[in-house]
Scaffold this active site. Sequence first.
Site, PDB file in Angstrom:
ATOM      1  CD  GLU A 141      -2.984  -1.124   0.169  1.00  0.00           C
ATOM      2  OE1 GLU A 141      -2.934  -0.234  -0.706  1.00  0.00           O
ATOM      3  OE2 GLU A 141      -3.815  -2.049   0.162  1.00  0.00           O
ATOM      4  CG  HIS A 167      -7.368  -5.331   7.448  1.00  0.00           C
ATOM      5  ND1 HIS A 167      -6.728  -6.422   6.899  1.00  0.00           N
ATOM      6  CD2 HIS A 167      -7.077  -4.288   6.644  1.00  0.00           C
ATOM      7  CE1 HIS A 167      -6.071  -6.054   5.803  1.00  0.00           C
ATOM      8  NE2 HIS A 167      -6.253  -4.757   5.639  1.00  0.00           N
ATOM      9  CD  GLU A 195     -13.740  11.695  23.907  1.00  0.00           C
ATOM     10  OE1 GLU A 195     -14.678  11.849  24.705  1.00  0.00           O
ATOM     11  OE2 GLU A 195     -12.698  12.373  23.938  1.00  0.00           O
ATOM     12  CG  HIS A 236      -9.279  -3.290   2.420  1.00  0.00           C
ATOM     13  ND1 HIS A 236      -8.551  -3.322   1.262  1.00  0.00           N
ATOM     14  CD2 HIS A 236      -8.365  -3.417   3.423  1.00  0.00           C
ATOM     15  CE1 HIS A 236      -7.277  -3.493   1.532  1.00  0.00           C
ATOM     16  NE2 HIS A 236      -7.143  -3.540   2.841  1.00  0.00           N
TER      17      HIS A 236
HETATM   18  O1  2HA Z   1      -0.600  -4.849   3.910  1.00  0.00           O
HETATM   19  O2  2HA Z   1      -3.540  -4.485   4.450  1.00  0.00           O
HETATM   20  O3  2HA Z   1      -4.265  -3.557   2.122  1.00  0.00           O
HETATM   21  C1  2HA Z   1      -1.678  -5.680   3.689  1.00  0.00           C
HETATM   22  C2  2HA Z   1      -2.893  -4.863   3.506  1.00  0.00           C
HETATM   23  C3  2HA Z   1      -3.252  -4.487   2.137  1.00  0.00           C
HETATM   24 ZN    ZN Z   2      -5.484  -3.673   4.001  1.00  0.00          ZN
END
Ligand code: 2HA
Ligand code: ZN
Length: 300
Positions: A141, A167, A195, A236
């Site tokens: 990323e 995530h 908050e 994601h």
């Molecule tokens: O680095 O989270 O979006 C692994 C990830 C890709």
């Molecule tokens: Zn990711």
Amino acid sequence: MGFFDSAQDVFDKGVSAAKGVVSGVAIEQQAFMKGFVRLCADGWSQGWHERNGGNLTYRMTEAEVADCRAFFYENPSEWIPLGVHADNLRGAFFAVTGAGSYMRNVPLDTARNVGIVEISATGDACRVVWGLKDGGRPTSEFPSHFMIHSVRANATSGASRILYHAHPVNVVALTSVMPLDARTFTRALWKIMTECIIAFPKGVGVVPWMVPGGAEIAMATAELMKTYDAVIWAQHGLFCSGADFDSAFGLMHTIEKAADIYVKARLLNEGGDFANTISDDGLRAIARDLRLNINVSFLD
Ligand code: 2HA
Ligand code: ZN
């Protein structure tokens, strides 16, 4: 040359050679790297980093680069093209997690799982100057991080230095059931926990599902980060920016906690309207009393 002269000469050479290896504080012991490692460890304990999920980048100060230079590789990696370009980051240095690195391994072997990269004078490539041992590469990323760093540095007059991607379960779960727009998500979070409007007065942006790691998601996220310091990626995860490790981690933590409360309240309520939430006038009152510069377009 007498004996003492040459002995001194040998001694001087020995000291300066040794200096190249040992002078200064090892990169792992420097304050910015300790903050970097701690955030990775904390994110792992929160359950936000399955497998190699998530990534972290930090734009170093000039003083930090100077303190690290003695430890940089004599032969950096070749230049790696980024596929995107940013003039305001030419010659910058970033601490980065590695492609495929697991956050849980960062404290165990920092020099393998984390690296320092230098941005080219043309602002469109990077090379590894420290860490990422045995040919590691920056996170997949990094093009997204790079574009967003460029935008956030402009939006904050250089204050923003950190981008953190994770995530978190509840934020991702909400992207399956709520309309994917910034207003809907921001209002849901602002109204469920007091908050929130304090932690993210501009709101949160939302990017629809896209292929990760490419230029398209990088540009879409960077565009939203002109306004928001946090952006949700549907199905994601979440991207947060901050001036320091505490604020970037704190923002991620607050958004995920509010999403957790929202999910629980929705489950308790079996999906119906909530009996009580913070009213729009309540949100206005927080902004007034705490002098927050909130995004008023998200209020009714
Ligand atoms: O680095 O989270 O979006 C692994 C990830 C890709
Ligand atoms: Zn990711």
